[in-house]
Design a protein around this motif. Structure first.
Motif, PDB file in Angstrom:
ATOM      1  N   ILE A 146     -76.322  54.550 -26.485  1.00 11.19           N
ATOM      2  CA  ILE A 146     -77.327  54.049 -25.559  1.00 11.19           C
ATOM      3  C   ILE A 146     -76.596  53.559 -24.315  1.00 11.19           C
ATOM      4  O   ILE A 146     -75.657  52.757 -24.402  1.00 11.19           O
ATOM      5  N   HIS A 147     -77.024  54.058 -23.163  1.00 19.91           N
ATOM      6  CA  HIS A 147     -76.370  53.760 -21.893  1.00 19.91           C
ATOM      7  C   HIS A 147     -77.414  53.116 -20.972  1.00 19.91           C
ATOM      8  O   HIS A 147     -78.413  53.743 -20.634  1.00 19.91           O
ATOM      9  N   ALA A 154     -70.887  46.306 -30.662  1.00 17.97           N
ATOM     10  CA  ALA A 154     -69.734  46.615 -29.810  1.00 17.97           C
ATOM     11  C   ALA A 154     -70.240  47.345 -28.571  1.00 17.97           C
ATOM     12  O   ALA A 154     -71.045  48.269 -28.665  1.00 17.97           O
ATOM     13  N   ALA A 155     -69.752  46.926 -27.413  1.00 18.66           N
ATOM     14  CA  ALA A 155     -70.254  47.502 -26.162  1.00 18.66           C
ATOM     15  C   ALA A 155     -69.135  47.639 -25.149  1.00 18.66           C
ATOM     16  O   ALA A 155     -68.113  46.941 -25.205  1.00 18.66           O
ATOM     17  N   GLY A 156     -69.327  48.563 -24.236  1.00 16.10           N
ATOM     18  CA  GLY A 156     -68.483  48.665 -23.057  1.00 16.10           C
ATOM     19  C   GLY A 156     -69.294  48.158 -21.882  1.00 16.10           C
ATOM     20  O   GLY A 156     -70.295  48.765 -21.518  1.00 16.10           O
ATOM     21  N   VAL A 157     -68.901  47.022 -21.311  1.00 15.85           N
ATOM     22  CA  VAL A 157     -69.612  46.415 -20.186  1.00 15.85           C
ATOM     23  C   VAL A 157     -68.775  46.639 -18.933  1.00 15.85           C
ATOM     24  O   VAL A 157     -67.693  46.068 -18.792  1.00 15.85           O
ATOM     25  N   ASP A 158     -69.259  47.484 -18.042  1.00  9.82           N
ATOM     26  CA  ASP A 158     -68.480  47.890 -16.867  1.00  9.82           C
ATOM     27  C   ASP A 158     -67.080  48.354 -17.269  1.00  9.82           C
ATOM     28  O   ASP A 158     -66.086  48.054 -16.608  1.00  9.82           O
ATOM     29  N   GLY A 159     -67.020  49.094 -18.398  1.00  6.24           N
ATOM     30  CA  GLY A 159     -65.758  49.662 -18.865  1.00  6.24           C
ATOM     31  C   GLY A 159     -64.898  48.728 -19.678  1.00  6.24           C
ATOM     32  O   GLY A 159     -63.846  49.138 -20.189  1.00  6.24           O
ATOM     33  N   GLU A 160     -65.318  47.455 -19.837  1.00  2.00           N
ATOM     34  CA  GLU A 160     -64.541  46.480 -20.602  1.00  2.00           C
ATOM     35  C   GLU A 160     -65.210  46.235 -21.952  1.00  2.00           C
ATOM     36  O   GLU A 160     -66.437  46.123 -22.041  1.00  2.00           O
ATOM     37  N   TYR A 161     -64.380  46.108 -23.004  1.00  2.00           N
ATOM     38  CA  TYR A 161     -64.927  45.886 -24.348  1.00  2.00           C
ATOM     39  C   TYR A 161     -65.539  44.494 -24.463  1.00  2.00           C
ATOM     40  O   TYR A 161     -64.998  43.500 -23.970  1.00  2.00           O
ATOM     41  N   ALA A 162     -66.707  44.435 -25.120  1.00  2.00           N
ATOM     42  CA  ALA A 162     -67.353  43.159 -25.406  1.00  2.00           C
ATOM     43  C   ALA A 162     -68.097  43.272 -26.727  1.00  2.00           C
ATOM     44  O   ALA A 162     -68.651  44.327 -27.046  1.00  2.00           O
ATOM     45  N   ASN A 222     -72.399  47.963 -13.060  1.00  2.00           N
ATOM     46  CA  ASN A 222     -72.542  49.399 -13.295  1.00  2.00           C
ATOM     47  C   ASN A 222     -73.393  49.689 -14.524  1.00  2.00           C
ATOM     48  O   ASN A 222     -74.528  50.104 -14.401  1.00  2.00           O
ATOM     49  N   ASN A 223     -72.838  49.483 -15.709  1.00  2.00           N
ATOM     50  CA  ASN A 223     -73.557  49.887 -16.913  1.00  2.00           C
ATOM     51  C   ASN A 223     -73.028  49.200 -18.147  1.00  2.00           C
ATOM     52  O   ASN A 223     -71.917  48.641 -18.154  1.00  2.00           O
ATOM     53  N   VAL A 224     -73.825  49.273 -19.171  1.00  2.00           N
ATOM     54  CA  VAL A 224     -73.445  48.821 -20.519  1.00  2.00           C
ATOM     55  C   VAL A 224     -73.700  49.983 -21.467  1.00  2.00           C
ATOM     56  O   VAL A 224     -74.793  50.545 -21.482  1.00  2.00           O
ATOM     57  N   SER A 225     -72.679  50.355 -22.242  1.00  2.00           N
ATOM     58  CA  SER A 225     -72.821  51.437 -23.222  1.00  2.00           C
ATOM     59  C   SER A 225     -72.572  50.892 -24.613  1.00  2.00           C
ATOM     60  O   SER A 225     -71.572  50.207 -24.853  1.00  2.00           O
ATOM     61  N   VAL A 226     -73.489  51.187 -25.530  1.00  2.00           N
ATOM     62  CA  VAL A 226     -73.349  50.766 -26.921  1.00  2.00           C
ATOM     63  C   VAL A 226     -73.449  51.994 -27.816  1.00  2.00           C
ATOM     64  O   VAL A 226     -73.795  53.085 -27.367  1.00  2.00           O
ATOM     65  N   GLY A 227     -73.145  51.813 -29.082  1.00  4.80           N
ATOM     66  CA  GLY A 227     -73.130  52.949 -29.998  1.00  4.80           C
ATOM     67  C   GLY A 227     -71.733  53.511 -30.105  1.00  4.80           C
ATOM     68  O   GLY A 227     -70.745  52.769 -30.190  1.00  4.80           O
ATOM     69  N   ALA A 228     -71.620  54.829 -30.062  1.00  3.46           N
ATOM     70  CA  ALA A 228     -70.321  55.482 -30.238  1.00  3.46           C
ATOM     71  C   ALA A 228     -69.317  55.033 -29.183  1.00  3.46           C
ATOM     72  O   ALA A 228     -68.158  54.736 -29.488  1.00  3.46           O
ATOM     73  N   TYR A 229     -69.755  54.936 -27.925  1.00  5.54           N
ATOM     74  CA  TYR A 229     -68.822  54.540 -26.868  1.00  5.54           C
ATOM     75  C   TYR A 229     -68.336  53.113 -27.082  1.00  5.54           C
ATOM     76  O   TYR A 229     -67.149  52.806 -26.908  1.00  5.54           O
ATOM     77  N   GLY A 230     -69.246  52.234 -27.478  1.00  8.25           N
ATOM     78  CA  GLY A 230     -68.843  50.858 -27.745  1.00  8.25           C
ATOM     79  C   GLY A 230     -67.818  50.770 -28.859  1.00  8.25           C
ATOM     80  O   GLY A 230     -66.873  49.974 -28.797  1.00  8.25           O
ATOM     81  N   GLN A 231     -67.994  51.607 -29.897  1.00 10.12           N
ATOM     82  CA  GLN A 231     -67.033  51.621 -31.000  1.00 10.12           C
ATOM     83  C   GLN A 231     -65.670  52.143 -30.538  1.00 10.12           C
ATOM     84  O   GLN A 231     -64.627  51.688 -30.982  1.00 10.12           O
ATOM     85  N   ILE A 232     -65.699  53.106 -29.619  1.00  7.89           N
ATOM     86  CA  ILE A 232     -64.440  53.688 -29.133  1.00  7.89           C
ATOM     87  C   ILE A 232     -63.657  52.679 -28.301  1.00  7.89           C
ATOM     88  O   ILE A 232     -62.454  52.495 -28.486  1.00  7.89           O
ATOM     89  N   LEU A 283     -84.699  49.050 -10.837  1.00  5.15           N
ATOM     90  CA  LEU A 283     -84.960  49.517 -12.204  1.00  5.15           C
ATOM     91  C   LEU A 283     -83.662  49.797 -12.938  1.00  5.15           C
ATOM     92  O   LEU A 283     -82.679  50.248 -12.339  1.00  5.15           O
ATOM     93  N   LEU A 284     -83.671  49.534 -14.236  1.00  6.20           N
ATOM     94  CA  LEU A 284     -82.575  49.956 -15.106  1.00  6.20           C
ATOM     95  C   LEU A 284     -82.718  51.445 -15.388  1.00  6.20           C
ATOM     96  O   LEU A 284     -83.828  51.947 -15.555  1.00  6.20           O
ATOM     97  N   GLY A 285     -81.602  52.148 -15.448  1.00  7.59           N
ATOM     98  CA  GLY A 285     -81.603  53.519 -15.935  1.00  7.59           C
ATOM     99  C   GLY A 285     -81.171  53.506 -17.393  1.00  7.59           C
ATOM    100  O   GLY A 285     -80.144  52.924 -17.734  1.00  7.59           O
ATOM    101  N   ILE A 286     -81.953  54.110 -18.268  1.00 10.90           N
ATOM    102  CA  ILE A 286     -81.664  54.059 -19.704  1.00 10.90           C
ATOM    103  C   ILE A 286     -81.564  55.477 -20.252  1.00 10.90           C
ATOM    104  O   ILE A 286     -82.460  56.298 -20.039  1.00 10.90           O
ATOM    105  N   VAL A 287     -80.465  55.750 -20.941  1.00 10.79           N
ATOM    106  CA  VAL A 287     -80.242  57.044 -21.585  1.00 10.79           C
ATOM    107  C   VAL A 287     -79.887  56.782 -23.038  1.00 10.79           C
ATOM    108  O   VAL A 287     -79.006  55.962 -23.332  1.00 10.79           O
ATOM    109  N   ALA A 288     -80.562  57.455 -23.956  1.00  9.61           N
ATOM    110  CA  ALA A 288     -80.287  57.297 -25.388  1.00  9.61           C
ATOM    111  C   ALA A 288     -80.106  58.665 -26.028  1.00  9.61           C
ATOM    112  O   ALA A 288     -80.953  59.543 -25.864  1.00  9.61           O
TER     113      ALA A 288
END
Length: 452
Positions: free
Chosen positions: A321-322, A379-387, A264-274, A345-350
């Motif tokens: 960054i998503h 810190a990242a959320g990888v498919d909703g899991e912390y990594a 699905n996705n990898v989210s870093v930044g604020a979401y990763g910290q959360i 293609l990757l979808g990138i949102v910052a």
């Protein structure tokens, strides 16, 4: 060995634009034009009252942001003002005395646009490489009974799978999911499935890819985003077992960050910290609300996230960054999903802090690769899991890398593809279809399939 393709197998996806698609596209464009014209008539008729009603909307957005990003008294005051401004908006709308007939006509035109857009475009998202395959000879299903609040256990998935001849492996509390999947392959599995959340699906999918085996997704998690975007029935887990019988097979893209696979996705930044917070899993909303002021509030420290955007501009920081496997549609009707899982293609949102009035805070682009650097672990959320990931992070898309089996009755159309947002891209796609051309926003998968 994997079950052979049925001798009469053929691509099930569409190969050309049909007359009914062109007609639907013309009607969608006409409805959109009517909606736009009525909106202009309504604005001109109600001017300047329209502007008076618009001002509270702007303040509502600003106060909502302050309510989220402040603490204590500031959050309380912003919340009270937000409620007052919503009341003021209602009063302003009543005072403006908008012509309800025009509003009703606009609503009907917008609804017609969405209906005809769906009819005109959703067919093009049927995977053109999808074909019929025979029943798997040695199917294996791994079940995580802890996912989704025990969703698989509640519907008796294990018993049902065994009843129809599927070998079942149940993930224990301390079990190694990847090793269980590898052992199943070593024992002769020619098709492997996973019943669990998106994080568990990714682990087993990677093993299936390693051995070029077809993978079956049983959506037994909480959100099941991957299953939703594949067009699977998320409310009936038992029906997903049909994919082990005579079924349809296609290929889909997967994403990677360094060497870790994500569906699905990898989210870093604020979401990763959360998601890094130990309280997040048990109290997602409360943890998010308590952490946001520290991460994006006025006193928040800039996060060290270095990247280059789609316009080749360099950035030293970002709030979020998503990065996703194919592009998410965040329109109001899209359900926050992906219309396609095979665009390559990757979808990138910052979300960035703008350094000038000309810099947009939200950046969106697509790319086959994306690099992200930092001076510290990310810190990242990888498919909703912390990594916790070590920089530099190198994202890439692996086109058509995963063999996927789905029940024969599944067309493979995502709900997002059935509800296209009314954007410039959609209008361009509608114009293409109306002219008898394939919609340009996503490529047509040709046979033979794209190389891995």
């Amino acid at each position: 060995m994997t079950s052979p393709v049925h001798p009469d197998a053929q691509a099930e996806g569409p190969d050309k634009v049909r007359v009914q698609h062109r007609l639907s596209a013309v009607l969608a464009l006409a409805s959109a034009a009517v909606a736009g014209a009525l909106l202009l008539v309504g604005i001109s008729k109600e001017f300047p009252e329209f502007i008076v009603a618009l001002l509270p909307m702007v303040l509502i957005v600003w106060l909502a942001w302050r309510t989220i990003t402040r603490r204590g008294k500031k959050r309380l005051i912003s919340g009270v003002l937000l409620l007052l401004m919503i009341a003021a908006l209602i009063v302003a709308l009543a005072w403006a005395r908008f012509d309800l007939r025009i509003l009703f006509a606009i609503a009907l035109a917008v609804i017609a646009t969405n209906i005809f857009s769906s009819l005109a475009l959703s067919w093009s998202h049927i995977p053109s490489d999808q074909h019929v395959v025979n029943r798997a000879h040695h199917p294996v299903l791994i079940i995580n009974n802890r996912s989704g609040g025990g969703a698989a256990q509640k519907v008796g998935l294990e018993a049902k799978a065994k009843q129809i001849g599927i070998t079942v492996r149940v993930l224990g509390e301390d079990g190694d999911l990847a090793q269980i999947a590898q052992d199943a392959v070593a024992a002769g599995a020619d098709c492997i499935g996973m019943a669990g959340g998106d994080g568990s699906l990714a682990v087993v999918a990677e093993v299936a890819m390693e051995h070029d085996l077809p993978f079956v997704c049983i959506p037994a998690g909480t959100r099941n985003h991957f299953a939703m975007d594949l067009g699977l029935n998320r409310s009936d887990l038992r029906s997903g077992l049909d994919a082990f019988g005579a079924a349809s097979e296609r290929r889909v893209d997967v994403g990677r960050v360094n060497d870790r696979l994500f569906l699905n996705n990898v989210s870093v930044g604020a979401y990763g910290q959360i998601v890094a917070s130990s309280e997040y899993r048990d109290n997602k909303l409360g943890t998010t609300m308590s952490r946001i002021p520290d991460l994006v509030g006025p006193d928040a420290e800039a996060l060290d996230l270095q990247f280059v955007d789609g316009d080749e501009a360099e950035h030293e920081s970002a709030v979020v960054i998503h990065v996703s496997n194919n592009t998410y549609d965040f329109g109001p009707l899209s359900l926050g999903g992906r219309a396609s899982m095979s665009d390559g293609l990757l979808g990138i949102v910052a979300l960035v802090q703008p350094d000038s009035v000309t810099t947009p805070p939200l950046l969106r682009w697509e790319a086959a690769n994306f690099d992200l650097n930092s001076s510290e672990s990310i810190a990242a959320g990888v498919d909703g899991e912390y990594a916790l990931l070590e920089p530099p992070l190198k994202f890439r898309i692996d086109p058509m890398a995963l063999r996927l089996r789905v029940p024969k009755q599944v067309l493979g159309i995502s709900p997002t593809a059935k509800r296209p947002s009314l954007t410039l891209r959609t209008l361009v796609d509608l114009s293409d279809v109306a002219m008898g051309r394939w919609p340009r926003s996503h490529p047509k998968v040709s046979l033979p399939m794209r190389p891995r």
